[in-house]
Enzyme design. Structure first.
Site, PDB file in Angstrom:
ATOM      1  N   ILE A   1      -0.417   1.568   8.945  1.00 54.35           N
ATOM      2  CA  ILE A   1      -1.799   1.875   8.569  1.00 54.35           C
ATOM      3  C   ILE A   1      -2.805   1.112   9.449  1.00 54.35           C
ATOM      4  O   ILE A   1      -3.867   1.625   9.770  1.00 54.35           O
ATOM      5  CB  ILE A   1      -2.039   1.580   7.063  1.00 54.35           C
ATOM      6  CG1 ILE A   1      -3.383   2.124   6.579  1.00 54.35           C
ATOM      7  CG2 ILE A   1      -1.949   0.099   6.735  1.00 54.35           C
ATOM      8  CD1 ILE A   1      -3.397   3.562   6.252  1.00 54.35           C
TER       9      ILE A   1
ATOM     10  N   GLY B   1       2.229  -6.996   1.734  1.00 53.70           N
ATOM     11  CA  GLY B   1       2.292  -5.560   2.035  1.00 53.70           C
ATOM     12  C   GLY B   1       1.157  -5.084   2.924  1.00 53.70           C
ATOM     13  O   GLY B   1       0.791  -5.731   3.911  1.00 53.70           O
ATOM     14  N   VAL B   2       0.582  -3.936   2.568  1.00 52.19           N
ATOM     15  CA  VAL B   2      -0.520  -3.339   3.323  1.00 52.19           C
ATOM     16  C   VAL B   2      -1.701  -4.304   3.394  1.00 52.19           C
ATOM     17  O   VAL B   2      -2.332  -4.472   4.448  1.00 52.19           O
ATOM     18  CB  VAL B   2      -0.960  -2.021   2.638  1.00 52.19           C
ATOM     19  CG1 VAL B   2      -2.285  -1.538   3.175  1.00 52.19           C
ATOM     20  CG2 VAL B   2       0.117  -0.952   2.813  1.00 52.19           C
ATOM     21  N   ASP B   3      -2.007  -4.922   2.285  1.00 49.20           N
ATOM     22  CA  ASP B   3      -3.148  -5.839   2.175  1.00 49.20           C
ATOM     23  C   ASP B   3      -3.013  -6.974   3.195  1.00 49.20           C
ATOM     24  O   ASP B   3      -3.946  -7.265   3.966  1.00 49.20           O
ATOM     25  CB  ASP B   3      -3.150  -6.386   0.741  1.00 49.20           C
ATOM     26  CG  ASP B   3      -4.491  -6.945   0.311  1.00 49.20           C
ATOM     27  OD1 ASP B   3      -5.455  -6.867   1.086  1.00 49.20           O
ATOM     28  OD2 ASP B   3      -4.562  -7.473  -0.823  1.00 49.20           O
TER      29      ASP B   3
ATOM     30  N   SER C   1       0.319   1.725  -4.520  1.00 50.60           N
ATOM     31  CA  SER C   1       1.074   1.306  -5.728  1.00 50.60           C
ATOM     32  C   SER C   1       2.595   1.419  -5.641  1.00 50.60           C
ATOM     33  O   SER C   1       3.279   1.009  -6.570  1.00 50.60           O
ATOM     34  CB  SER C   1       0.618   2.069  -6.988  1.00 50.60           C
ATOM     35  OG  SER C   1      -0.582   1.534  -7.498  1.00 50.60           O
TER      36      SER C   1
ATOM     37  N   TYR D   1       3.575  -2.969  -6.548  1.00 53.73           N
ATOM     38  CA  TYR D   1       3.153  -2.507  -7.878  1.00 53.73           C
ATOM     39  C   TYR D   1       4.166  -1.586  -8.565  1.00 53.73           C
ATOM     40  O   TYR D   1       3.981  -1.230  -9.729  1.00 53.73           O
ATOM     41  CB  TYR D   1       1.773  -1.847  -7.806  1.00 53.73           C
ATOM     42  CG  TYR D   1       0.608  -2.827  -7.790  1.00 53.73           C
ATOM     43  CD1 TYR D   1       0.814  -4.206  -7.816  1.00 53.73           C
ATOM     44  CD2 TYR D   1      -0.713  -2.366  -7.766  1.00 53.73           C
ATOM     45  CE1 TYR D   1      -0.251  -5.097  -7.805  1.00 53.73           C
ATOM     46  CE2 TYR D   1      -1.790  -3.259  -7.763  1.00 53.73           C
ATOM     47  CZ  TYR D   1      -1.553  -4.621  -7.779  1.00 53.73           C
ATOM     48  OH  TYR D   1      -2.620  -5.503  -7.789  1.00 53.73           O
TER      49      TYR D   1
HETATM   50  N1  AR6 Z   1       1.438   0.479   6.990  1.00 54.00           N
HETATM   51  C1  AR6 Z   1       1.690   1.466   6.101  1.00 54.00           C
HETATM   52  N2  AR6 Z   1       2.374   1.273   4.951  1.00 54.00           N
HETATM   53  C2  AR6 Z   1       2.831   0.036   4.693  1.00 54.00           C
HETATM   54  C3  AR6 Z   1       2.591  -1.075   5.566  1.00 54.00           C
HETATM   55  C4  AR6 Z   1       1.851  -0.804   6.765  1.00 54.00           C
HETATM   56  N3  AR6 Z   1       1.580  -1.768   7.652  1.00 54.00           N
HETATM   57  N4  AR6 Z   1       3.161  -2.187   5.012  1.00 54.00           N
HETATM   58  C5  AR6 Z   1       3.726  -1.802   3.849  1.00 54.00           C
HETATM   59  N5  AR6 Z   1       3.541  -0.468   3.651  1.00 54.00           N
HETATM   60  P1  AR6 Z   1       2.090  -2.485  -1.102  1.00 54.00           P
HETATM   61  P2  AR6 Z   1       0.974  -1.806  -3.779  1.00 54.00           P
HETATM   62  C6  AR6 Z   1       3.957   0.390   2.505  1.00 54.00           C
HETATM   63  O1  AR6 Z   1       3.001  -3.467  -1.750  1.00 54.00           O
HETATM   64  O2  AR6 Z   1       2.294  -1.335  -4.296  1.00 54.00           O
HETATM   65  C7  AR6 Z   1      -0.406  -6.674  -2.234  1.00 54.00           C
HETATM   66  O3  AR6 Z   1       0.062  -7.983  -2.351  1.00 54.00           O
HETATM   67  C8  AR6 Z   1       4.986  -0.180   1.568  1.00 54.00           C
HETATM   68  O4  AR6 Z   1       6.279   0.035   2.103  1.00 54.00           O
HETATM   69  O5  AR6 Z   1       1.358  -2.872   0.110  1.00 54.00           O
HETATM   70  O6  AR6 Z   1      -0.255  -0.991  -4.077  1.00 54.00           O
HETATM   71  C9  AR6 Z   1      -1.805  -6.492  -2.816  1.00 54.00           C
HETATM   72  O7  AR6 Z   1      -2.595  -7.652  -2.646  1.00 54.00           O
HETATM   73  C10 AR6 Z   1       4.747   0.666   0.314  1.00 54.00           C
HETATM   74  O8  AR6 Z   1       5.394   1.911   0.446  1.00 54.00           O
HETATM   75  O9  AR6 Z   1       0.941  -1.977  -2.164  1.00 54.00           O
HETATM   76  C11 AR6 Z   1      -1.511  -6.220  -4.265  1.00 54.00           C
HETATM   77  O10 AR6 Z   1      -1.322  -7.431  -4.995  1.00 54.00           O
HETATM   78  C12 AR6 Z   1       3.243   0.923   0.335  1.00 54.00           C
HETATM   79  O11 AR6 Z   1       2.827   0.578   1.668  1.00 54.00           O
HETATM   80  C13 AR6 Z   1      -0.227  -5.445  -4.235  1.00 54.00           C
HETATM   81  O12 AR6 Z   1       0.432  -5.817  -3.025  1.00 54.00           O
HETATM   82  C14 AR6 Z   1       2.439   0.118  -0.661  1.00 54.00           C
HETATM   83  O13 AR6 Z   1       2.974  -1.175  -0.822  1.00 54.00           O
HETATM   84  C15 AR6 Z   1      -0.458  -3.937  -4.197  1.00 54.00           C
HETATM   85  O14 AR6 Z   1       0.771  -3.282  -4.320  1.00 54.00           O
END
Ligand code: AR6
Length: 187
Positions: A20, A41-43, A132, A136
């Site tokens: 992303i 993760g993404v954040d 999520s 999540y």
């Molecule tokens: N690009 C695209 N997708 C990604 C990337 C990337 N660079 N990295 C991970 N993913 P998550 P949530 C995917 O955990 O479930 C954080 O700590 C990953 O494989 O990022 O909404 C926040 O601060 C998964 O499929 O988001 C919150 O506390 C998807 O992105 C919490 O995590 C979402 O995973 C939010 O959790």
């Protein structure tokens, strides 16, 4: 092939495999948490790649929110710092608690609020991660159907608003799950 697209509402809904933080859409969406103070993760990836300006703006926004928290399903906007995208839309998805606590509606709302904010700002291209379905814990098959149904509906209801709305899937399995869901929804 790691890219699929359908035409809808005068624009394109795309599914791609990738990161992303590397998307050159006008805005990318962050799967944030209510504190807006960063995370994994993404954040984590967005704040690392975008630099400290994004967190600084998030802090200013958090100060204006009741209890300094962004409720799940809502969205706010910052600039993109050093990212290719000019803006980051920070939204909070639901934590999965078994599916009986309104998770589906909150997830749909996170996508809808993000698109509404982009539309308000006049942005014509937005890239989303799979909100999520990481930390999540939202089951990805169910999340894919909700995400795509919501994006398709918004594009149809606001024709001419967006050129590109893109879902960026990190893993091959997630890409395949979203591809199948899109096929089911669009025939
Ligand atoms: N690009 C695209 N997708 C990604 C990337 C990337 N660079 N990295 C991970 N993913 P998550 P949530 C995917 O955990 O479930 C954080 O700590 C990953 O494989 O990022 O909404 C926040 O601060 C998964 O499929 O988001 C919150 O506390 C998807 O992105 C919490 O995590 C979402 O995973 C939010 O959790």
């Amino acid at each position: 092939m790691d890219k699929v697209s359908v035409r809808v509402g005068g624009g394109v809904l795309e599914l791609v495999r990738g990161d992303i933080t590397q998307q050159a859409t006008e805005a990318i969406v962050n799967a944030a948490n209510p504190s807006l103070m960063g995370g994994g993760g993404v954040d984590g990836a967005i704040h690392r790649a975008g630099g400290p300006a994004i967190l600084e703006e998030c802090k200013q926004i958090a100060k204006t929110l009741p209890g300094r928290r962004l409720p799940p399903g809502q969205a706010v906007l910052t600039t993109g710092g050093n990212l290719p995208a000019r803006y980051v839309i920070h939204t909070v998805g639901p934590v999965w608690r078994g599916g009986q606590e309104g998770e589906d509606e909150v997830l749909a709302s996170a996508y809808r609020s993000s698109l509404s904010l982009a539309k308000e700002k006049g942005l014509r291209s937005v890239a989303f991660p799979s909100i999520s379905t990481g930390a999540y814990g939202f089951p990805v098959e169910r999340a894919a159907r909700i995400a795509l149904r919501t994006l398709l509906e918004f594009l149809r209801q606001h024709p001419g608003t967006f050129d590109v709305v893109r879902m960026v899937l990190w893993s091959p399995q997630d890409f395949e799950t979203y591809r199948q869901a899109l096929e089911e929804l669009t025939g």
